[in-house]
Design a protein around this motif. Sequence first.
Motif, mmCIF file in Angstrom:
data_model
loop_
_atom_site.group_PDB
_atom_site.id
_atom_site.type_symbol
_atom_site.label_atom_id
_atom_site.label_comp_id
_atom_site.label_asym_id
_atom_site.label_seq_id
_atom_site.Cartn_x
_atom_site.Cartn_y
_atom_site.Cartn_z
ATOM 1 N N ARG A 1 0.955 -1.234 -0.076
ATOM 2 C CA ARG A 1 0.027 0.036 0.170
ATOM 3 C C ARG A 1 0.823 1.283 -0.105
ATOM 4 N NH1 ARG A 1 0.504 -2.312 4.809
ATOM 5 N NH2 ARG A 1 0.440 -1.074 6.624
ATOM 6 N N ARG A 2 2.088 1.190 -0.557
ATOM 7 C CA ARG A 2 3.136 2.327 -0.442
ATOM 8 C C ARG A 2 2.703 3.091 -1.662
ATOM 9 N NH1 ARG A 2 7.467 0.566 2.404
ATOM 10 N NH2 ARG A 2 8.705 2.324 2.107
ATOM 11 N N SER A 3 2.928 4.507 -1.591
ATOM 12 C CA SER A 3 2.880 5.491 -2.523
ATOM 13 C C SER A 3 3.717 5.441 -3.642
ATOM 14 C CB SER A 3 3.042 6.835 -2.008
ATOM 15 O OG SER A 3 2.539 7.234 -0.961
ATOM 16 N N TYR B 1 -5.348 -1.583 -1.631
ATOM 17 C CA TYR B 1 -4.775 -0.693 -0.644
ATOM 18 C C TYR B 1 -3.919 0.268 -1.160
ATOM 19 C CZ TYR B 1 -7.026 -4.132 2.480
ATOM 20 O OH TYR B 1 -7.716 -5.131 3.152
ATOM 21 N N SER B 2 -3.837 1.441 -0.517
ATOM 22 C CA SER B 2 -2.850 2.697 -0.932
ATOM 23 C C SER B 2 -2.939 3.610 0.479
ATOM 24 C CB SER B 2 -3.058 3.296 -2.044
ATOM 25 O OG SER B 2 -2.226 4.494 -2.297
ATOM 26 N N VAL B 3 -1.909 3.971 0.726
ATOM 27 C CA VAL B 3 -1.943 5.158 1.819
ATOM 28 C C VAL B 3 -2.303 6.595 1.032
ATOM 29 C CG1 VAL B 3 0.092 4.409 2.960
ATOM 30 C CG2 VAL B 3 0.481 5.742 1.200
ATOM 31 N N ARG B 4 -2.608 6.406 -0.060
ATOM 32 C CA ARG B 4 -3.201 7.597 -0.906
ATOM 33 C C ARG B 4 -4.460 6.837 -1.574
ATOM 34 N NH1 ARG B 4 -0.230 11.665 -0.348
ATOM 35 N NH2 ARG B 4 2.051 11.640 0.143
#
Length: 360
Positions: A97-99, A116-119
């Motif tokens: 889930r990293r940018s 999933y993503s942090v953004r």
Amino acid sequence: MADYRHILYVHFEIPLGGAVIATATLRSLKESNPSLKVSVVASGHSLDLMAASPYVHKLHAAPNPIKSPLLAFLYAATKIFPERKEYDAIVLDYGNRRSLITVFAILTGIKERIGYSVRPCLLHSRAHHNSNDSNIARNNKALAKLTRNPLKETEPSIHFCHNDIDIYDSFFSRYSEARPRVVFVTETSKGHPNAWYADRFVMVGKLLISQYDALVILIGTAANKEDINNIRQGIGHDSVSLAGQTSPRQLAALMACCDFCISADTGAMHVARAVTLPTVILGNAAQPVGLWLPPAGLDYIELIRKDHLPCTICWKLKCETKECMDEISVEDVESAFLRLKSRVSWGKEARKQRVLDFSS
């Protein structure tokens, strides 16, 4: 509901445990929808573990966006973008889930990004989970949109090639097939509260050799070779170290050729789990039991975990005192080993069946 025929599953997660866990998600997806083609873009451990997987249609070996973002972005734009129309969606699981990985997904040009993503604003469909979910359940939720029914949680599975098995034929030919082969996983991330004690591994090794005529095989990375060799020397005869001599997939093949495993709660434990090797897990109590550890009820797993301590579920990544590991005794390990030994099949025929089940 959209008709998904071919997806690209992204897996650049660096830790070995996360790479193994991803194999459970691929298995669940294919068992739920056998006609769906699942291709994977990966690097590192994930690339190695999925190379022989029967659940993977096509495997892309790409640079890791976390380690080499520019090279990874170039790969996405020049290797995957031209074939973007082959895919209905690109999926990012919980461990990815990293940018930078999300940017990689965008550059592939695949029309739908889910997971999933942090953004999350950069995704078309965002997965949701709760804090009690296991990591397998979290990954499965990233894929929920692809299936009409919720994915069942399955266990990880690592498949290997016959060449991986051939490596160990000459090694094991030196030892009697009647002896129980016990893998020791002693290495963990430095400072993490899941490390057990070298002197106790030595005592367990000596006990298994003297009382049960075991052959003890220590595994681990080249970086920890010296520490592992010190344990082997402490155990003495009838123990051998293969530290630094196996890739993750070769480790799976090695474990399939063995009978038991005594393991700290670490990445290689999941490899043993993924080939159904009967395993005694020395579990720390820093996190909820279901987050990383196998579910209850698996007959080939014995979990030793001290949940009665007041500091249980501390979520510490570093721990000076390690009370939950200190409470695990040599006697605990022997008792768990005997329980496993009494209820599972082991020996030549069990090894042969395990190799058949996971070789491709």
